[in-house]
Design a protein around this motif. Sequence first.
Motif, PDB file in Angstrom:
ATOM      1  N   TRP A   3     -73.211  43.231   7.360  1.00 26.31           N
ATOM      2  CA  TRP A   3     -72.547  44.504   7.403  1.00 26.31           C
ATOM      3  C   TRP A   3     -72.303  44.752   8.960  1.00 26.31           C
ATOM      4  O   TRP A   3     -71.540  45.434   9.522  1.00 26.31           O
ATOM      5  N   LEU A   4     -73.352  44.421   9.826  1.00 28.04           N
ATOM      6  CA  LEU A   4     -73.426  44.587  11.418  1.00 28.04           C
ATOM      7  C   LEU A   4     -72.317  44.018  11.814  1.00 28.04           C
ATOM      8  O   LEU A   4     -71.844  44.463  12.908  1.00 28.04           O
ATOM      9  N   VAL A   7     -69.192  45.871  11.278  1.00 23.75           N
ATOM     10  CA  VAL A   7     -69.156  47.012  12.140  1.00 23.75           C
ATOM     11  C   VAL A   7     -68.769  46.605  13.504  1.00 23.75           C
ATOM     12  O   VAL A   7     -68.099  47.141  13.991  1.00 23.75           O
ATOM     13  N   ALA A  10     -65.175  45.683  13.590  1.00 22.27           N
ATOM     14  CA  ALA A  10     -64.370  47.226  13.688  1.00 22.27           C
ATOM     15  C   ALA A  10     -64.387  47.928  14.710  1.00 22.27           C
ATOM     16  O   ALA A  10     -63.531  48.672  15.158  1.00 22.27           O
ATOM     17  N   ALA A  11     -65.463  47.968  15.555  1.00 22.67           N
ATOM     18  CA  ALA A  11     -65.636  48.605  16.661  1.00 22.67           C
ATOM     19  C   ALA A  11     -64.772  48.388  17.884  1.00 22.67           C
ATOM     20  O   ALA A  11     -64.375  48.997  18.738  1.00 22.67           O
ATOM     21  N   GLY A  73     -64.095  42.591   9.865  1.00 25.87           N
ATOM     22  CA  GLY A  73     -64.332  43.543  10.864  1.00 25.87           C
ATOM     23  C   GLY A  73     -62.806  44.112  11.803  1.00 25.87           C
ATOM     24  O   GLY A  73     -62.305  44.830  11.804  1.00 25.87           O
ATOM     25  N   ALA A  77     -59.829  46.486  10.652  1.00 29.06           N
ATOM     26  CA  ALA A  77     -59.776  47.727  11.527  1.00 29.06           C
ATOM     27  C   ALA A  77     -58.399  47.771  12.264  1.00 29.06           C
ATOM     28  O   ALA A  77     -57.769  49.026  12.677  1.00 29.06           O
TER      29      ALA A  77
END
Length: 127
Positions: A3-4, A7, A10-11, A73, A77
């Motif tokens: 999941w990191l 993230v 997506a960041a 990710g 996003a």
Amino acid sequence: MNWLLVVAGAAVGAPLRYLLDRAVQARLDGPDAVFPWGTFVVNATACLVLGTLAGAALAGAASSRLQLLLGAGLCGALSTYSTFSYETLRLAERGRGFLAAANVVMSVLVGLGAVHLGSRVARQLLG
């Protein structure tokens, strides 16, 4: 810890989406734009990246972690179905039915074409 990776992708993808959308929209039509070119370009770009990633994965050159980082990710996003839908509805509500229909047709065709192109290029280069 997968999941990191999502993230982290997506960041990068979310602000990139915003910045690319604003840059394209300002360059093509300005603040009073009729057609949502920014969203169109953002979604086409995400499709091209995802197609390239898929082609690389099929060629055995993209790990599952890279797929999570860039696919789920970054591309998750970067692309935006909700904004596409909202902007298409706004066009229709404002009496611009032709532009609304053009947005739908062009988005689907260009998106599919970009995925196909990215996948083929990656498989040719890596396979």
